[in-house]
Write a protein that holds these residues in place. Sequence first.
Motif, PDB file in Angstrom:
ATOM      1  N   GLU A 248       0.898  -1.387  -0.286  1.00  0.00           N
ATOM      2  CA  GLU A 248       0.291   0.175   0.018  1.00  0.00           C
ATOM      3  C   GLU A 248       0.808   1.316  -0.120  1.00  0.00           C
ATOM      4  N   GLU A 249       1.864   1.248   0.657  1.00  0.00           N
ATOM      5  CA  GLU A 249       2.921   2.241   0.719  1.00  0.00           C
ATOM      6  C   GLU A 249       3.476   2.441  -0.789  1.00  0.00           C
ATOM      7  N   ARG A 250       3.848   1.433  -1.228  1.00  0.00           N
ATOM      8  CA  ARG A 250       4.632   1.598  -2.688  1.00  0.00           C
ATOM      9  C   ARG A 250       3.208   2.323  -3.707  1.00  0.00           C
ATOM     10  N   LEU A 251       2.263   1.848  -3.585  1.00  0.00           N
ATOM     11  CA  LEU A 251       1.023   2.448  -4.455  1.00  0.00           C
ATOM     12  C   LEU A 251       0.913   4.018  -3.995  1.00  0.00           C
ATOM     13  N   GLU A 252       0.901   4.245  -2.675  1.00  0.00           N
ATOM     14  CA  GLU A 252       0.669   5.750  -2.394  1.00  0.00           C
ATOM     15  C   GLU A 252       1.795   6.610  -2.673  1.00  0.00           C
ATOM     16  N   ALA A 253       2.967   5.903  -2.894  1.00  0.00           N
ATOM     17  CA  ALA A 253       4.186   6.629  -3.440  1.00  0.00           C
ATOM     18  C   ALA A 253       4.246   6.751  -4.968  1.00  0.00           C
ATOM     19  N   GLY A 254       3.514   5.833  -5.371  1.00  0.00           N
ATOM     20  CA  GLY A 254       3.287   5.894  -6.931  1.00  0.00           C
ATOM     21  C   GLY A 254       4.394   5.094  -7.680  1.00  0.00           C
ATOM     22  N   GLU A 255       4.965   4.304  -6.804  1.00  0.00           N
ATOM     23  CA  GLU A 255       5.897   3.199  -7.399  1.00  0.00           C
ATOM     24  C   GLU A 255       5.283   2.066  -7.987  1.00  0.00           C
ATOM     25  N   ILE A 256       4.016   1.898  -7.918  1.00  0.00           N
ATOM     26  CA  ILE A 256       3.458   0.695  -8.762  1.00  0.00           C
ATOM     27  C   ILE A 256       1.937   1.173  -9.149  1.00  0.00           C
ATOM     28  N   SER A 257       1.603   0.783 -10.260  1.00  0.00           N
ATOM     29  CA  SER A 257       0.194   0.983 -10.680  1.00  0.00           C
ATOM     30  C   SER A 257      -0.731   0.564  -9.983  1.00  0.00           C
ATOM     31  N   GLU A 258      -1.975   0.893 -10.234  1.00  0.00           N
ATOM     32  CA  GLU A 258      -3.262   0.268  -9.632  1.00  0.00           C
ATOM     33  C   GLU A 258      -3.444  -1.037 -10.010  1.00  0.00           C
ATOM     34  N   GLU A 259      -3.265  -1.492 -11.167  1.00  0.00           N
ATOM     35  CA  GLU A 259      -3.564  -3.101 -11.651  1.00  0.00           C
ATOM     36  C   GLU A 259      -2.230  -3.672 -11.010  1.00  0.00           C
ATOM     37  N   GLU A 260      -1.101  -3.309 -10.763  1.00  0.00           N
ATOM     38  CA  GLU A 260      -0.006  -3.964 -10.205  1.00  0.00           C
ATOM     39  C   GLU A 260      -0.255  -4.348  -8.684  1.00  0.00           C
ATOM     40  N   PHE A 261      -0.777  -3.090  -7.998  1.00  0.00           N
ATOM     41  CA  PHE A 261      -1.297  -3.366  -6.732  1.00  0.00           C
ATOM     42  C   PHE A 261      -2.271  -4.367  -6.498  1.00  0.00           C
ATOM     43  N   ASP A 262      -3.392  -4.368  -7.412  1.00  0.00           N
ATOM     44  CA  ASP A 262      -4.653  -5.240  -7.129  1.00  0.00           C
ATOM     45  C   ASP A 262      -4.121  -6.791  -7.531  1.00  0.00           C
ATOM     46  N   ARG A 263      -3.083  -7.027  -8.454  1.00  0.00           N
ATOM     47  CA  ARG A 263      -2.614  -8.389  -8.861  1.00  0.00           C
ATOM     48  C   ARG A 263      -1.829  -8.821  -7.627  1.00  0.00           C
ATOM     49  N   GLU A 264      -0.988  -8.079  -7.017  1.00  0.00           N
ATOM     50  CA  GLU A 264      -0.065  -8.358  -5.821  1.00  0.00           C
ATOM     51  C   GLU A 264      -0.705  -8.681  -4.298  1.00  0.00           C
ATOM     52  N   GLU A 265      -1.674  -7.604  -4.132  1.00  0.00           N
ATOM     53  CA  GLU A 265      -2.827  -7.730  -2.999  1.00  0.00           C
ATOM     54  C   GLU A 265      -3.483  -8.993  -3.232  1.00  0.00           C
ATOM     55  N   ASP A 266      -4.054  -9.637  -4.505  1.00  0.00           N
ATOM     56  CA  ASP A 266      -4.740 -10.691  -4.308  1.00  0.00           C
ATOM     57  C   ASP A 266      -3.905 -11.846  -4.210  1.00  0.00           C
ATOM     58  N   GLU A 267      -2.476 -11.878  -4.511  1.00  0.00           N
ATOM     59  CA  GLU A 267      -1.508 -12.889  -4.097  1.00  0.00           C
ATOM     60  C   GLU A 267      -1.472 -13.027  -2.604  1.00  0.00           C
ATOM     61  N   LEU A 268      -1.322 -11.788  -2.145  1.00  0.00           N
ATOM     62  CA  LEU A 268      -0.859 -11.837  -0.659  1.00  0.00           C
ATOM     63  C   LEU A 268      -2.387 -12.238   0.057  1.00  0.00           C
ATOM     64  N   LEU A 269      -3.488 -11.869  -0.187  1.00  0.00           N
ATOM     65  CA  LEU A 269      -4.712 -12.195   0.356  1.00  0.00           C
ATOM     66  C   LEU A 269      -4.839 -13.478   0.227  1.00  0.00           C
ATOM     67  N   ASP A 270      -4.741 -14.281  -0.932  1.00  0.00           N
ATOM     68  CA  ASP A 270      -4.484 -15.845  -1.145  1.00  0.00           C
ATOM     69  C   ASP A 270      -3.599 -16.519  -0.166  1.00  0.00           C
ATOM     70  N   ARG A 271      -2.492 -16.005  -0.026  1.00  0.00           N
ATOM     71  CA  ARG A 271      -1.536 -16.296   0.978  1.00  0.00           C
ATOM     72  C   ARG A 271      -2.060 -16.614   2.463  1.00  0.00           C
ATOM     73  N   LEU A 272      -2.673 -15.342   2.648  1.00  0.00           N
ATOM     74  CA  LEU A 272      -3.375 -15.406   4.249  1.00  0.00           C
ATOM     75  C   LEU A 272      -4.642 -16.288   4.147  1.00  0.00           C
ATOM     76  N   GLU A 273      -5.242 -16.497   3.411  1.00  0.00           N
ATOM     77  CA  GLU A 273      -6.448 -17.362   3.387  1.00  0.00           C
ATOM     78  C   GLU A 273      -5.684 -18.710   3.766  1.00  0.00           C
ATOM     79  N   ILE A 274      -4.801 -19.010   2.765  1.00  0.00           N
ATOM     80  CA  ILE A 274      -4.125 -20.465   2.839  1.00  0.00           C
ATOM     81  C   ILE A 274      -3.697 -20.609   4.368  1.00  0.00           C
TER      82      ILE A 274
END
Length: 87
Positions: free
Chosen positions: A47-73
């Motif tokens: 989220e910090e990287r998104l707010e700093a403009g280091e990554i795009s919204e699409e990249e944020f969504d993709r990586e967030e989904d991966e992290l949330l999948d790991r958290l669910e597992i």
Amino acid sequence: MGLISEVLLLPFAPVRGSAWAIGQVLHEAERIYYDPATIRAELARLEERLEAGEISEEEFDREEDELLDRLEIASRNRAGTGNGTTP
């Protein structure tokens, strides 16, 4: 094992020791990978990287989904097995 089998398998002791060490490293890596605190910290950094403009919204969504999948597992494994180290 008997004494004879121990003597015959002695040349393979370094291989067995290496396999054990690799197994221990793998177990610890999985424990860290599926640790909820680690995943939450990665989500915060993302989220910090998104707010700093280091990554795009699409990249944020993709990586967030991966992290949330790991958290669910991790949550599912902790509830099912009690240790939560393997998917």
